[in-house]
Design a protein around this motif. Structure first.
Motif: not given
Length: 712
Positions: A203-232
């Motif tokens: 439980e502790h292991t899955v929860l820890a790396y779930l949070l890692v995955f959510l942090a990466v997904r949140l960064t990608l979502v913020a990057g698509r909004i702020v940087l928009a690499p495919g939609a200038e």
């Protein structure tokens, strides 16, 4: 002082405190040890001895002498001894870490064995099945959300981005959509996580790396909004597509590396890894993170995408690299909190710069690629200052959490240094909130002032705003500054009650000693409340007349029409005559001969009034056109005709000059003659010449001679 410099200063002040905390936390000798209780008979004898007066007096004298000796030794401790002590402690810590490195593989293998043992006890299939369901439900809900919002995405892609409102709505829509994607996966995965009874370690292991995955997904979502690499066209930050794609990839890599190291550092003690081995793993993950950061720093392109940053800004790149290396070396010396604080101080200025660039890019006028220097936007000021304040406050609280500071009530164990740092951070938050309030109010006032600079009608209607808003802004600044200072001092532990009482006494003394100043301020307040004058109006007070240019709490500045500038205290103003309110009536007098037909004059003046109304330049300023009021009087040689015209204030002189020109032209056309003084002389010879000269002298007296002037 810029926010970056302020953060670095706080970092420098907290370094010694961080080191002491970390060394104390890692020093086994500092940990309390359990001691066996002495026999009851010995305790009873000790209590009896402590109750004797001579023993108590002796203990008090020994305690006082010990305090004096301790204080004296602390006062004579020099900086060299402190530095040597810190270096020795760091050297000992590095030595201890080096001795633990050979045991690290065994520590990690023990953690793996513990996790695998728990999974075997649970059953391999029973342990893997919840994980599969966990991932399937998370990605399944995300896919359903993507299908359900297909129409919304099409409308969002087809949205026009011509105006500021369009760009703000588009940015808001993209933020909501991105958060919806992240929330769909989070709800699915966390919901599945809560449905099953997981083994403790799994439980502790899955929860820890779930949070890692959510942090990466949140960064990608913020990057698509702020940087928009495919939609200038949707990009919030003004940068080239090459730069946007670079930072879209590397931001996810850096955030993922940091999150993986952080949650692994928190997970390993649960799996049975020792403290020293866990710290070595944290150092290794930090080394990998800083290595990736250095690679990204030296490979990142410029904003225009035409070159690398290290070529255009070599000094800044080198300094950034040295900062990253120094931060890791300090963490290597045993100061664990410094690693996280260094990351916060590195990321925070970058985030603030990104926020400023994004806000300015969104708030740019339609049809432009950069923001202008026009009227400040209240929305832009709210976004820029609000987001910056949130980032700085969040960074301050992260630093405080790493230092173990509690922002609640002071505890008895708190030292003076702890209280000072807590007060410093609280004062920092107070200053940020005061700065946000001031910037919002100042932007609103500046925008109101700039919007009032329109045509003459708009300027006249908004003259009261242009008069009162600058004074209101100055008063608001003084009030906010005083409140922020008092609250900041209170956060630092300073008693502000005596300060307020002292300020009241000083204010009373100043009031008695500066009665003239108080009189000027109070008189100015009543003048403004009475709305006696406004900026841009033409007034007269006593022997001074002119246009009101500006005023402060104490005085007013009046510009004479010939250029002289008068600065007059409000207390010295006499009665006020305002020539710029509502309307102005101008009287025009002309003289005609006695043989003139007055009906023809009246009709001619009426035609002149109609012709004035057809003039596009002056017609908007005429409220009642020129008309004849009648015969004013019979003079010695002429009939005086009186006319009247009503105009807007300040325009009567221009209209009068135009009316005179039209009257002259119309009278010449109608054959109406202007009366002028004439002299008729009968006879001839010297007598007629003498009479003519006498008549001229009566009309225009001869100039005085020099002797007559001296005699006078």
């Amino acid at each position: 002082m810029t926010p970056r410099c302020l953060l670095l200063l706080i970092f420098a002040l907290l370094m010694p405190f961080q080191s002491a905390m970390a060394q104390a936390a890692l020093d086994p000798a500092a940990q309390p040890a359990s001691v066996a209780a002495p026999p009851a008979e010995d305790l009873r004898k000790l209590v009896d001895l402590l109750q004797r007066p001579d023993i108590q007096a002796w203990l008090q004298s020994q305690t006082a002498s010990r305090q004096v000796e301790t204080q004296g030794s602390a006062e004579f401790a020099n900086a060299r001894e402190i530095i040597v002590g810190r270096l020795n402690a760091a050297r000992a810590f590095v030595h201890d870490m080096a001795t633990v490195i050979p045991t690290l593989p065994a520590e990690l293998d023990r953690a793996r064995v513990a996790l695998m043992t728990e999974m075997r006890d649970q059953g391999s299939f029973a342990a893997v099945l919840p994980l599969i369901f966990f991932l399937t439900l998370g990605f399944g809900l995300e896919w359903l959300y993507w299908r359900a919002t297909s129409g919304f995405r099409k409308r969002m892609i087809a949205r026009h981005l011509d105006t500021v409102d369009d760009r703000l709505r588009a940015a808001g829509s993209r933020i909501l959509y991105g958060l919806g994607v992240l929330l769909a996966f989070a709800v699915g995965s966390i919901g599945a996580f809560l449905l099953f009874a997981w083994p403790s370690l799994l439980e502790h292991t899955v929860l820890a790396y779930l949070l890692v995955f959510l942090a990466v997904r949140l960064t990608l979502v913020a990057g698509r909004i702020v940087l928009a690499p495919g939609a200038e066209r949707f990009r919030l930050m003004p940068m080239a597509t090459r730069t946007a794609r670079f930072w879209f990839f590397w931001s996810a890599v850096l955030v993922g590396s940091f999150a993986f190291g952080h949650f692994t550092f928190q997970l390993l003690p649960t799996l049975g890894v020792g403290r020293e081995a866990n710290y070595i793993v944290a150092l290794a993950s930090g080394l990998i993170l800083f290595g990736l950061a250095i690679v990204a720093l030296w490979r990142c392109p410029t904003f225009d995408g035409l070159d690398l940053v290290n070529r255009r800004h070599r000094v800044g790149t080198v300094l950034g690299t040295l900062y990253i290396i120094a931060n890791w070396l300090v963490a290597l010396a045993g100061v664990a909190a410094t690693f996280y604080i260094g990351v916060v101080l590195l990321v925070l200025p970058i985030a603030i710069s990104c926020v400023n660039l994004s806000v300015h890019h969104i708030m740019r006028p339609p049809g432009t690629i950069a923001a202008d220097e026009g009227a400040p936007s209240l929305t832009g000021a709210a976004l820029e200052r609000g987001l910056r304040a949130l980032l700085l406050i969040g960074g301050a609280y992260l630093i405080a959490s790493q230092l173990g500071l509690d922002f609640g009530a002071l505890a008895a164990r708190d030292t003076m240094v702890t209280r000072f740092i807590r007060g410093l951070l609280n004062a920092f938050v107070v200053v940020l909130l005061a700065d946000f309030t001031w910037r919002m109010a100042s932007a609103w006032i500046d925008r109101k002032l700039m919007l009032t600079e329109g045509d003459a009608d708009e300027s006249r209607r908004s003259a009261r705003l242009r008069t009162l808003l600058p004074i209101f802004r100055n008063m608001l600044f003084v009030v906010l500054f005083a409140m922020a200072m008092l609250m900041a001092l209170s956060s630092l532990g300073v008693e502000i009650g005596p300060l307020i009482a002292g300020a009241g006494v000083v204010g009373l003394a100043v009031g008695f000693g500066a009665q003239t100043l108080v009189k000027d301020i109070i008189s100015g307040m009543f003048f403004l409340l009475d709305d006696a004058f406004r900026v841009g109006e033409y007034i007269e007070s006593g022997s001074i007349k002119g246009t009101v240019e500006s005023f402060s709490l104490r005085s007013i500045k009046i510009r004479h029409h010939r250029g002289a500038l008068h600065t007059i205290p409000f207390g010295s103003l006499d009665k006020i005559t305002n020539y710029s309110r509502d309307w102005a009536i101008d009287k025009i007098m002309v003289s005609v001969t006695y043989d003139t037909d007055l009906d023809v004059v009246k009709n001619t003046i009426k035609e002149v009034g109609k012709e004035l109304l057809t003039d596009e330049e002056i017609a908007p300023f005429i409220m009642e056109t020129l008309k004849m009021q009648g015969v004013e009087q019979f003079g010695d040689f002429a009939i005086q005709i009186r006319m009247k015209i009503m105009t807007k204030p300040g325009e009567q002189a221009v209209i009068r000059r135009r009316a005179y020109a039209l009257i002259k032209k119309a009278f010449d056309t109608k054959g109406i003659k202007f009366a002028v003084p004439t002299v008729s002389v009968a006879g001839g010879g010297d007598a007629s010449n003498a009479v003519a000269q006498k008549a001229l002298d009566l009309i225009k007296p001869p100039p005085q001679t020099e002797q007559a002037a001296q005699g006078a």
